[in-house]
Design a protein around this motif. Structure first.
Motif, PDB file in Angstrom:
ATOM      1  N   ASP A 227       0.961  -1.216   0.059  1.00 20.50           N
ATOM      2  CA  ASP A 227       0.015   0.069  -0.020  1.00 20.50           C
ATOM      3  C   ASP A 227       0.834   1.280   0.279  1.00 20.50           C
ATOM      4  N   LEU A 228       1.933   1.434   0.869  1.00 18.35           N
ATOM      5  CA  LEU A 228       2.682   2.457   0.958  1.00 18.35           C
ATOM      6  C   LEU A 228       3.285   2.883  -0.354  1.00 18.35           C
ATOM      7  N   PRO A 229       4.371   1.713  -0.721  1.00 20.34           N
ATOM      8  CA  PRO A 229       4.751   1.973  -2.177  1.00 20.34           C
ATOM      9  C   PRO A 229       3.580   2.501  -3.247  1.00 20.34           C
ATOM     10  N   GLY A 230       2.650   1.759  -3.189  1.00 18.92           N
ATOM     11  CA  GLY A 230       1.626   2.189  -4.176  1.00 18.92           C
ATOM     12  C   GLY A 230       1.138   3.910  -4.177  1.00 18.92           C
ATOM     13  N   ILE A 231       1.122   4.230  -3.061  1.00 16.29           N
ATOM     14  CA  ILE A 231       0.508   5.688  -3.051  1.00 16.29           C
ATOM     15  C   ILE A 231       1.740   6.680  -2.658  1.00 16.29           C
ATOM     16  N   LEU A 232       2.726   6.272  -2.680  1.00 20.89           N
ATOM     17  CA  LEU A 232       4.050   7.242  -2.327  1.00 20.89           C
ATOM     18  C   LEU A 232       4.190   8.038  -3.586  1.00 20.89           C
ATOM     19  N   PRO A 233       3.893   7.728  -4.799  1.00 25.28           N
ATOM     20  CA  PRO A 233       3.988   9.003  -5.761  1.00 25.28           C
ATOM     21  C   PRO A 233       2.887   9.999  -5.685  1.00 25.28           C
ATOM     22  N   VAL A 234       1.766   9.648  -5.359  1.00 29.32           N
ATOM     23  CA  VAL A 234       0.839  10.662  -5.086  1.00 29.32           C
ATOM     24  C   VAL A 234       1.103  11.325  -3.821  1.00 29.32           C
ATOM     25  N   VAL A 306      12.121  21.178  -4.166  1.00 29.45           N
ATOM     26  CA  VAL A 306      11.746  19.990  -3.895  1.00 29.45           C
ATOM     27  C   VAL A 306      11.580  18.945  -4.971  1.00 29.45           C
ATOM     28  N   ASN A 307      10.928  19.825  -6.197  1.00 32.21           N
ATOM     29  CA  ASN A 307      10.731  18.902  -7.328  1.00 32.21           C
ATOM     30  C   ASN A 307      12.427  18.008  -7.842  1.00 32.21           C
ATOM     31  N   GLN A 308      13.218  18.880  -7.688  1.00 29.00           N
ATOM     32  CA  GLN A 308      14.815  18.499  -8.020  1.00 29.00           C
ATOM     33  C   GLN A 308      14.999  17.486  -7.176  1.00 29.00           C
ATOM     34  N   ILE A 309      14.783  17.449  -5.946  1.00 32.03           N
ATOM     35  CA  ILE A 309      15.095  16.562  -4.779  1.00 32.03           C
ATOM     36  C   ILE A 309      14.527  15.285  -5.195  1.00 32.03           C
ATOM     37  N   ALA A 310      13.237  15.458  -5.393  1.00 33.12           N
ATOM     38  CA  ALA A 310      12.321  14.086  -5.713  1.00 33.12           C
ATOM     39  C   ALA A 310      13.051  13.476  -7.047  1.00 33.12           C
ATOM     40  N   ARG A 311      13.287  14.287  -7.915  1.00 31.18           N
ATOM     41  CA  ARG A 311      14.188  13.699  -9.240  1.00 31.18           C
ATOM     42  C   ARG A 311      15.431  13.011  -9.110  1.00 31.18           C
ATOM     43  N   LYS A 312      15.890  13.425  -7.980  1.00 30.53           N
ATOM     44  CA  LYS A 312      17.510  13.111  -7.784  1.00 30.53           C
ATOM     45  C   LYS A 312      17.267  11.693  -7.057  1.00 30.53           C
ATOM     46  N   THR A 313      16.027  11.535  -6.373  1.00 25.82           N
ATOM     47  CA  THR A 313      16.167  10.481  -5.557  1.00 25.82           C
ATOM     48  C   THR A 313      15.053   9.289  -6.328  1.00 25.82           C
ATOM     49  N   ASN A 314      14.990   9.834  -7.439  1.00 24.28           N
ATOM     50  CA  ASN A 314      13.984   8.610  -8.168  1.00 24.28           C
ATOM     51  C   ASN A 314      12.840   8.487  -7.884  1.00 24.28           C
ATOM     52  N   GLN A 315      12.158   9.786  -7.426  1.00 26.03           N
ATOM     53  CA  GLN A 315      11.052   9.490  -7.149  1.00 26.03           C
ATOM     54  C   GLN A 315       9.859  10.174  -7.922  1.00 26.03           C
ATOM     55  N   ALA A 316       8.532  10.385  -7.938  1.00 25.27           N
ATOM     56  CA  ALA A 316       7.813  10.853  -8.617  1.00 25.27           C
ATOM     57  C   ALA A 316       7.969  12.363  -8.653  1.00 25.27           C
TER      58      ALA A 316
END
Length: 319
Positions: A227-234, A306-316
Motif C-alpha cells: 500500500d505505501l509504495p503504491g501511494i508514495l508517488p501521490v 523539492v521537485n529536483q530533490i524528488a527527481r534526484k532520488t528517483n521519486q515521482a
C-alpha cells in the motif's frame, strides 16, 4: 506510380492535419467541462499578473499603473528591513511546518485504515463523520473554537475544572495559538483530504494482495510493502505542492483567531500585509503587492527545489 504517389501525399498530410480537430470534436463535452476552470485561472490568476508591476512602483490611483513612478526594489527592501520582518517570517514558517508535519500524515493514515475496514456500513459512517467538518465555514469553525475554549463557560475548561484544574485562557495564551490553529485544521480537513489517498489505494492491483496473503504476509506487512509504495508517488506530488504554499497561510482563520494577547505568535505575513498595506490610512498598495510577489517567488523556488530533490532520488515529480 511516382506521379500517383505524389498526388496522394497532400491528401494524406491534410488528413493528418485535421485529425486533432476531429479528436476534439469527438470529445467536445470534456472541453466544455474544462472551459470554466480554465477561464477562472486566466481571469483570476494570469490577468492579475499585469498588476504585479505596481510592486516596483509608488502606485497612485489617479495616475494609474503606467503613470506611477518606478522605484525598483524599494518596497522589497522596506519589507526585508522592517522591524516586523523577522517575527512574521518566523511565525509563518513555524506555523506552516507545524501544519505540514502534523496534518500531512493524518489523511494517509485514515485512508489506510478505511481501506481495510470490511463492514461497509461502518466505513461509510466513518467517512461521513470525518468528511463533514470540511464543509464548515472558517467563521463558524473559529466561533465553535471560541465557545469550546471559553475560560468561563467553555466545555474544555468545564472539564478541566471538574478534575480540579484551573481554567485556561487558550485563545489569550500565545503559546497555544499554533497548536489550536493546526489541530483544528487537521480535524476539519483530514477526512476530505484522504479521498485522494483512497483513490490511489483503489488503483493498486488486487493480485498483489492476493499473492501476499498466499505467501503468509500479515496485514502490517501488506500495508508496508504494497500500500505505501503504491501511494508514495501521490504523496510526494502532494508534498511538493504543499511546499509551494509554505509562506501562504491564508489570513482568514488567523485573523479571526487573533487578539492583542496572542499577537506575538499569531502575526503572519498575510495578516501583516492586510493591516499595514490595506487597513492603515496609508493604503500602500505597492507595499502589499511587493510582499505578495515576494511570497510567490519564494514558493516557486521551493517547488523547484523539492521537485529536483524528488527527481534526484528517483521519486515521482511534477516535471
Amino acid at each position: 506510380m511516382k506521379a500517383l504517389r505524389l498526388s496522394t501525399e497532400p491528401k494524406r498530410s491534410s488528413i493528418h492535419a485535421a485529425t486533432p480537430i476531429k479528436k476534439m470534436h469527438r470529445v467536445w463535452q470534456l472541453y466544455v467541462l474544462i472551459a470554466l476552470p480554465l477561464l477562472y485561472i486566466i481571469v483570476f490568476k494570469y490577468i492579475p499578473m499585469y498588476g504585479a508591476q505596481i510592486a516596483f512602483k509608488d502606485f497612485v490611483v489617479s495616475k494609474g499603473i503606467w503613470g506611477s513612478e518606478w522605484v525598483g526594489l524599494k518596497h522589497f527592501d522596506r519589507f526585508v528591513h522592517s522591524y516586523e520582518f523577522g517575527k512574521v517570517m518566523k511565525n509563518t514558517l513555524l506555523l506552516n511546518f507545524y501544519n505540514l508535519i502534523a496534518g500531512f500524515p493524518f489523511p494517509l493514515m485514515l485512508a489506510l485504515s478505511l481501506n481495510y475496514v470490511r463492514h461497509r456500513w461502518f466505513k461509510k459512517s466513518v467517512q461521513m463523520v470525518t468528511y463533514a467538518p470540511h464543509f464548515i465555514s472558517t467563521v463558524v469553525m473559529v466561533g465553535m473554537m471560541f465557545e469550546l475554549l471559553d475560560p468561563r463557560n467553555g466545555l474544555i475548561n468545564n472539564i478541566l475544572q471538574a478534575f480540579g484544574f484551573d481554567a485556561i485562557n487558550f485563545m489569550g495564551n500565545p503559546d497555544y495559538f499554533k497548536s489550536i490553529y493546526v489541530w483544528s485544521g487537521v480535524w476539519q480537513s483530514a477526512g476530505f483530504n484522504c479521498i485522494i489517498f483512497l483513490a490511489a489505494l483503489s488503483s493498486i492491483d488486487p493480485s498483489l494482495h492476493e499473492a501476499a496473503v498466499v505467501d503468509g504476509a500479515s496485514q502490517r506487512q501488506r500495508v508496508w510493502h504494497i500500500d505505501l509504495p503504491g501511494i508514495l508517488p501521490v504523496a510526494i506530488i502532494l508534498l511538493i505542492l504543499n511546499m509551494g504554499n509554505m509562506l501562504d497561510v491564508g489570513y482568514e482563520k488567523v485573523l479571526l483567531m487573533q487578539n492583542p494577547l496572542n499577537l506575538r505568535t499569531s502575526e503572519v505575513i498575510d495578516t501583516y500585509v492586510y493591516k499595514v498595506g490595506l487597513v492603515s490610512q496609508a493604503m500602500n498598495y505597492s507595499y502589499s503587492a511587493a510582499i505578495g510577489l515576494f511570497k510567490s517567488v519564494i514558493g516557486f523556488l521551493l517547488i523547484i527545489t523539492v521537485n529536483q530533490i524528488a527527481r534526484k532520488t528517483n521519486q515521482a515529480s511534477l516535471w
